[in-house]
Design an enzyme around this catalytic site. Structure first.
Site, PDB file in Angstrom:
ATOM      1  N   VAL A   9       0.880  -1.175   0.000  1.00 46.44           N
ATOM      2  CA  VAL A   9       0.000   0.000   0.000  1.00 46.44           C
ATOM      3  C   VAL A   9       0.913   1.220   0.000  1.00 46.44           C
ATOM      4  CG1 VAL A   9      -2.005  -1.047   1.118  1.00 46.44           C
ATOM      5  CG2 VAL A   9      -0.258   0.036   2.510  1.00 46.44           C
ATOM      6  N   SER A  10       0.460   2.279  -0.690  1.00 46.29           N
ATOM      7  CA  SER A  10       1.346   3.429  -0.812  1.00 46.29           C
ATOM      8  C   SER A  10       0.812   4.684  -0.135  1.00 46.29           C
ATOM      9  CB  SER A  10       1.615   3.729  -2.290  1.00 46.29           C
ATOM     10  OG  SER A  10       0.410   3.980  -2.978  1.00 46.29           O
ATOM     11  N   THR A  11      -0.478   4.768   0.089  1.00 50.20           N
ATOM     12  CA  THR A  11      -1.038   5.977   0.695  1.00 50.20           C
ATOM     13  C   THR A  11      -1.890   5.620   1.898  1.00 50.20           C
ATOM     14  OG1 THR A  11      -3.047   5.916  -0.645  1.00 50.20           O
ATOM     15  CG2 THR A  11      -1.154   7.102  -1.574  1.00 50.20           C
TER      16      THR A  11
END
Length: 105
Positions: A9-11
């Site tokens: 996951v990036s955000t």
């Protein structure tokens, strides 16, 4: 055949919408349905790293494991977990296959 999982996951919004644990639950269920288990050392993860770059610690460890022949199958919930850019995704998939990862049919 050693099966691994890659999750990312990036955000913070993404972390709430599709958490790493949700991704792992889906992948563990799939592996279990195939009669296998997914050990903790078979999970490669990147928390807070963008899919816009291939330079991520978890992905780097996964690529190293594939290169040395330790991994034969990589599971992801969605191809965009590996890379956001189509060209980068194709390069990565070709690399995994070149080093012995089997293609899902």
């Amino acid at each position: 055949m050693r099966t691994t999982a890659y999750v990312r996951v990036s955000t913070s919004r993404q972390a709430q919408a599709q958490t790493i644990e949700q991704q792992l639950d889906r992948l563990r269920a799939h592996v279990h349905a195939c009669g296998e288990d997914l050990a903790s050392e078979d999970i490669f993860r990147d928390d807070g790293y963008s899919g816009a770059t291939l330079n991520r610690p978890g992905l780097d460890r996964l690529r190293d494991a594939v290169r040395t022949g330790e991994v034969e199958r990589v599971l992801v919930t969605d191809p965009d977990r590996l890379a956001r850019n189509y060209v980068q995704l194709m390069v990565l998939l070709e690399e995994l296959e070149r080093f012995g990862c089997v293609k899902a049919e």
